[in-house]
Design a protein around this motif. Structure first.
Motif, PDB file in Angstrom:
ATOM      1  N   LEU A  25       0.798  -1.082  -0.071  1.00 31.72           N
ATOM      2  CA  LEU A  25      -0.019  -0.027   0.116  1.00 31.72           C
ATOM      3  C   LEU A  25       0.784   1.287  -0.032  1.00 31.72           C
ATOM      4  N   ARG A  26       1.962   1.207   0.488  1.00 30.60           N
ATOM      5  CA  ARG A  26       2.995   2.423   0.831  1.00 30.60           C
ATOM      6  C   ARG A  26       3.494   2.477  -0.777  1.00 30.60           C
ATOM      7  N   VAL A  27       3.931   1.751  -1.146  1.00 34.18           N
ATOM      8  CA  VAL A  27       4.461   1.692  -2.652  1.00 34.18           C
ATOM      9  C   VAL A  27       3.206   2.201  -3.738  1.00 34.18           C
ATOM     10  N   LEU A  28       2.153   1.674  -3.505  1.00 36.57           N
ATOM     11  CA  LEU A  28       0.929   2.101  -4.368  1.00 36.57           C
ATOM     12  C   LEU A  28       0.878   3.556  -4.151  1.00 36.57           C
ATOM     13  N   LEU A  41      -1.212   0.057  11.591  1.00 34.34           N
ATOM     14  CA  LEU A  41      -1.787  -1.254  11.765  1.00 34.34           C
ATOM     15  C   LEU A  41      -1.990  -1.963  10.454  1.00 34.34           C
ATOM     16  N   GLN A  42      -2.422  -3.050  10.173  1.00 29.78           N
ATOM     17  CA  GLN A  42      -2.892  -3.785   9.105  1.00 29.78           C
ATOM     18  C   GLN A  42      -4.315  -3.580   8.348  1.00 29.78           C
ATOM     19  N   SER A  43      -4.753  -2.651   9.307  1.00 22.15           N
ATOM     20  CA  SER A  43      -6.569  -2.707   8.964  1.00 22.15           C
ATOM     21  C   SER A  43      -6.575  -1.656   7.793  1.00 22.15           C
ATOM     22  N   GLY A  44      -5.663  -1.124   7.322  1.00 24.32           N
ATOM     23  CA  GLY A  44      -5.865  -0.017   6.138  1.00 24.32           C
ATOM     24  C   GLY A  44      -6.066   1.476   6.521  1.00 24.32           C
ATOM     25  N   ASN A  45      -4.869   1.977   7.271  1.00 22.81           N
ATOM     26  CA  ASN A  45      -4.751   3.292   7.510  1.00 22.81           C
ATOM     27  C   ASN A  45      -3.387   3.621   7.106  1.00 22.81           C
ATOM     28  N   ALA A  46      -3.522   4.489   6.203  1.00 26.15           N
ATOM     29  CA  ALA A  46      -2.270   5.160   5.273  1.00 26.15           C
ATOM     30  C   ALA A  46      -2.348   6.835   5.626  1.00 26.15           C
ATOM     31  N   VAL A  47      -0.900   7.153   5.875  1.00 28.02           N
ATOM     32  CA  VAL A  47      -1.065   8.863   5.907  1.00 28.02           C
ATOM     33  C   VAL A  47       0.000   9.146   4.876  1.00 28.02           C
ATOM     34  N   PHE A  48      -0.269  10.285   4.104  1.00 27.64           N
ATOM     35  CA  PHE A  48       0.473  10.869   3.010  1.00 27.64           C
ATOM     36  C   PHE A  48       0.429  12.312   2.835  1.00 27.64           C
ATOM     37  N   THR A  49       1.422  12.884   2.194  1.00 23.23           N
ATOM     38  CA  THR A  49       1.176  14.267   1.981  1.00 23.23           C
ATOM     39  C   THR A  49       1.091  14.385   0.426  1.00 23.23           C
ATOM     40  N   THR A  50       0.445  15.224  -0.010  1.00 22.55           N
ATOM     41  CA  THR A  50       0.344  15.703  -1.480  1.00 22.55           C
ATOM     42  C   THR A  50      -0.160  17.121  -1.641  1.00 22.55           C
ATOM     43  N   ALA A  61      -8.807   7.675  -6.762  1.00 20.70           N
ATOM     44  CA  ALA A  61      -7.711   7.320  -7.590  1.00 20.70           C
ATOM     45  C   ALA A  61      -7.054   6.136  -6.745  1.00 20.70           C
ATOM     46  N   LEU A  62      -7.290   6.179  -5.487  1.00 14.23           N
ATOM     47  CA  LEU A  62      -6.602   4.952  -4.701  1.00 14.23           C
ATOM     48  C   LEU A  62      -7.581   3.762  -4.962  1.00 14.23           C
ATOM     49  N   GLU A  63      -8.653   3.871  -4.914  1.00 13.48           N
ATOM     50  CA  GLU A  63      -9.692   2.807  -5.179  1.00 13.48           C
ATOM     51  C   GLU A  63      -9.521   2.047  -6.320  1.00 13.48           C
ATOM     52  N   GLN A  64      -9.110   2.931  -7.492  1.00 16.97           N
ATOM     53  CA  GLN A  64      -8.848   2.349  -8.730  1.00 16.97           C
ATOM     54  C   GLN A  64      -7.447   1.570  -8.734  1.00 16.97           C
ATOM     55  N   ALA A  65      -6.577   1.960  -8.154  1.00 12.11           N
ATOM     56  CA  ALA A  65      -5.011   1.689  -8.056  1.00 12.11           C
ATOM     57  C   ALA A  65      -5.066   0.157  -7.425  1.00 12.11           C
ATOM     58  N   ILE A  66      -6.098   0.364  -6.146  1.00 12.87           N
ATOM     59  CA  ILE A  66      -6.006  -1.064  -5.512  1.00 12.87           C
ATOM     60  C   ILE A  66      -6.604  -2.194  -6.254  1.00 12.87           C
ATOM     61  N   GLU A  67      -7.664  -1.797  -6.814  1.00 10.04           N
ATOM     62  CA  GLU A  67      -8.486  -2.801  -7.700  1.00 10.04           C
ATOM     63  C   GLU A  67      -7.484  -3.367  -8.930  1.00 10.04           C
ATOM     64  N   ASP A  75     -13.382   0.147  -0.659  1.00  9.88           N
ATOM     65  CA  ASP A  75     -13.853   1.512  -0.464  1.00  9.88           C
ATOM     66  C   ASP A  75     -12.759   2.283   0.371  1.00  9.88           C
ATOM     67  N   CYS A  76     -12.573   3.214  -0.118  1.00 10.22           N
ATOM     68  CA  CYS A  76     -11.392   4.278   0.669  1.00 10.22           C
ATOM     69  C   CYS A  76     -12.181   5.645   0.915  1.00 10.22           C
ATOM     70  N   LEU A  77     -11.681   6.166   2.038  1.00  9.70           N
ATOM     71  CA  LEU A  77     -11.944   7.651   2.203  1.00  9.70           C
ATOM     72  C   LEU A  77     -10.898   8.473   2.583  1.00  9.70           C
ATOM     73  N   VAL A  78     -10.698   9.632   2.034  1.00 13.06           N
ATOM     74  CA  VAL A  78      -9.294  10.230   2.380  1.00 13.06           C
ATOM     75  C   VAL A  78      -9.782  11.626   2.935  1.00 13.06           C
ATOM     76  N   ARG A  79      -9.197  11.863   4.245  1.00  8.29           N
ATOM     77  CA  ARG A  79      -9.531  13.011   5.040  1.00  8.29           C
ATOM     78  C   ARG A  79      -8.289  13.835   5.444  1.00  8.29           C
ATOM     79  N   SER A  80      -8.450  14.879   5.547  1.00  3.89           N
ATOM     80  CA  SER A  80      -7.177  15.819   5.951  1.00  3.89           C
ATOM     81  C   SER A  80      -6.788  15.420   7.357  1.00  3.89           C
ATOM     82  N   GLY A  81      -5.788  15.787   7.650  1.00  2.00           N
ATOM     83  CA  GLY A  81      -5.252  15.713   9.372  1.00  2.00           C
ATOM     84  C   GLY A  81      -6.116  16.849   9.968  1.00  2.00           C
ATOM     85  N   ALA A  82      -6.539  17.899   9.336  1.00  2.00           N
ATOM     86  CA  ALA A  82      -7.237  19.183  10.092  1.00  2.00           C
ATOM     87  C   ALA A  82      -8.776  18.580  10.375  1.00  2.00           C
ATOM     88  N   TYR A  83      -9.154  17.820   9.404  1.00  2.00           N
ATOM     89  CA  TYR A  83     -10.422  17.108   9.775  1.00  2.00           C
ATOM     90  C   TYR A  83     -10.428  16.165  10.462  1.00  2.00           C
TER      91      TYR A  83
END
Length: 185
Positions: A25-28, A41-50, A61-67, A75-83
């Protein structure tokens, strides 16, 4: 402007099904052009900057790349650190007094109205309780999520039709806030 986000993947690595190794997932995420990628953890939590700012487009984009990479939809949700911080700060329950397994946040793809849950009689599930937040539902389960009758009711497809949701215990909520604010004042 660079923003730090958390990607919350729903229903992966459960009982050996829908396996998404965190290293892959990190590579993706890096291949998608994101930086400073970390997982928790292994339950699908990733943090990144962009530099991108559209959470829904990042999630799609992440859902498509995983598929494409793994051969199944996630299903993926992306939320900002501020949120994430705002959700944690707005918790209506005494989080500091509770064990992490007693308090959960379900993050949703869109805002929820109280009317969606009008058929749920809160008094019937006491001492378990829930409260709505901004695209989030706070759930207090004194005996843990696995034994929660209220959690069963709140996740029925009829109540959640047309929206994506994924739940994290309070320990993970706090950790994701920490991870998305690393190095910020």
């Amino acid at each position: 402007m660079t923003t730090t986000y958390a990607a919350l993947l729903r229903g992966i690595n459960v009982s050996g099904h829908r396996r998404v190794p965190m290293a892959e997932l990190r590579v993706l995420l890096a291949e998608l052009g994101h930086r400073d990628v970390r997982t928790y953890l292994q339950s699908g939590n990733a943090v990144f900057t962009t530099d991108a700012s559209d959470e829904d487009a990042l999630a799609a984009a992440l859902e498509q790349a995983i598929e494409t990479r793994f051969g199944f939809a996630v299903d993926c949700l992306v939320r900002s650190g501020a949120y994430l911080k705002a959700v944690a700060d707005a918790c209506p329950f005494p989080a500091a007094e509770l064990a992490g397994k007693q308090l959960h946040v379900t993050y949703f793809s869109q805002p929820l109205t109280p009317g969606r849950f009008a058929s749920v009689d809160p008094a019937a599930y006491l001492p378990e309780e829930f409260r709505l937040g901004d695209r989030a539902l706070y759930l207090y389960t004194p005996d843990g999520l696995g034994r929660s009758k209220l959690a069963e009711v709140l996740t029925r497809p009829a109540l959640l039709k047309g929206i994506t949701g994924t739940t994290r215990n309070w320990n993970t909520v706090v950790k994701l806030v920490e991870m998305t604010h690393r190095g910020t004042p």
